[in-house]
Motif scaffolding. Structure first.
Motif, short mmCIF file in Angstrom:
data_model
loop_
_atom_site.label_atom_id
_atom_site.label_comp_id
_atom_site.label_asym_id
_atom_site.label_seq_id
_atom_site.Cartn_x
_atom_site.Cartn_y
_atom_site.Cartn_z
N PRO A 91 0.79 -1.23 0.00
CA PRO A 91 0.00 0.00 0.00
C PRO A 91 0.83 1.29 0.00
O PRO A 91 0.34 2.33 -0.39
CB PRO A 91 -0.86 -0.12 1.26
CG PRO A 91 -0.21 -1.16 2.09
CD PRO A 91 0.55 -2.05 1.17
N VAL A 95 -0.87 2.62 -5.78
CA VAL A 95 -2.04 3.43 -5.45
C VAL A 95 -3.05 3.37 -6.60
O VAL A 95 -2.69 3.56 -7.76
CB VAL A 95 -1.63 4.90 -5.20
CG1 VAL A 95 -2.85 5.77 -4.91
CG2 VAL A 95 -0.62 5.00 -4.06
N THR A 117 -3.09 1.07 -1.90
CA THR A 117 -3.82 2.19 -1.31
C THR A 117 -4.90 2.51 -2.32
O THR A 117 -4.62 2.64 -3.52
CB THR A 117 -2.91 3.41 -1.09
OG1 THR A 117 -2.02 3.13 -0.01
CG2 THR A 117 -3.73 4.65 -0.72
N ASN A 138 -4.41 -3.56 2.74
CA ASN A 138 -4.66 -2.37 1.92
C ASN A 138 -4.86 -1.17 2.83
O ASN A 138 -5.15 -1.31 4.02
CB ASN A 138 -5.93 -2.54 1.08
CG ASN A 138 -5.85 -3.70 0.14
OD1 ASN A 138 -5.13 -3.66 -0.85
ND2 ASN A 138 -6.59 -4.76 0.43
N ILE A 139 -4.76 0.00 2.23
CA ILE A 139 -5.19 1.24 2.86
C ILE A 139 -6.30 1.79 1.99
O ILE A 139 -6.12 1.96 0.78
CB ILE A 139 -4.04 2.27 2.96
CG1 ILE A 139 -2.91 1.72 3.84
CG2 ILE A 139 -4.56 3.60 3.50
CD1 ILE A 139 -1.64 2.58 3.83
#
Length: 181
Positions: A91, A95, A117, A138-139
């Motif tokens: 992450p 992105v 992300t 994940n973010i």
């Protein structure tokens, strides 16, 4: 039959019949082509992978393939329409930055999403119509709506079968994880 020290197959008591030879050739071709077992497809927008876009890799993928995404920011909505694994480089490095929804998982799809992300103008990750997913590492942040959303047609059983593990889901305008029934 037996296998010699050189890895050659030898039959005992006679020759291998034509059907057995064809079967061995067929299995060898299937295994090496990735048709029996999912293959790995690499995405690198700088040109170092099999494809430069996630969409092109998704179009080329077959069931059970893994799409590995190199570090970078990908300004796109990712539509998962096949039973595949979507794997980022972590992450901090990979992105998904979408103007609408970040990642949309199609109806009845079984998938894994790891190592991204996800930022989106809408929802970060949408799980549609009974999809079953593993979402981990994940973010999901900065989304204009929910972080992760199970659509109205998702069932409680599918929601229970979905694994959301080791994610950071913060700073979204609505819920972090939302199940609408």
């Amino acid at each position: 039959g037996t296998v010699s020290g050189k890895g050659q197959f030898r039959t005992t008591g006679g020759k291998m019949n034509v059907a057995a030879k064809l079967c061995m050739v067929f299995l060898g071709v299937m295994a090496s082509s990735g048709l029996c077992f999912g293959k790995t497809i690499y995405v690198d927008q700088s040109g170092g992978g099999d494809y430069t876009t996630i969409a092109a890799a998704m179009n080329a993928a077959y069931q059970d393939d893994t799409i590995k995404v190199a570090p970078g920011t990908y300004n796109v909505t990712v539509a998962i329409t096949k039973n595949i694994k979507l794997v980022g480089s972590g992450p901090k490095y990979t992105v998904i930055n979408a103007s609408l929804n970040g990642i949309e998982v199609g109806a009845g799809i079984i998938t894994e999403i790891r190592g991204f992300t996800v930022m989106a103008g809408g929802i970060g990750i949408v799980l549609n119509y009974g999809s079953v997913s593993t979402i981990e590492n994940n973010i999901v942040t900065g989304c204009g709506d929910h972080g992760i959303y199970f659509s109205a047609s998702s069932t409680i059983t599918n929601a229970i079968s979905t694994t959301i593990r080791n994610n950071t889901i913060v700073y979204n305008n609505n819920s972090g994880v939302y199940l609408y029934q």
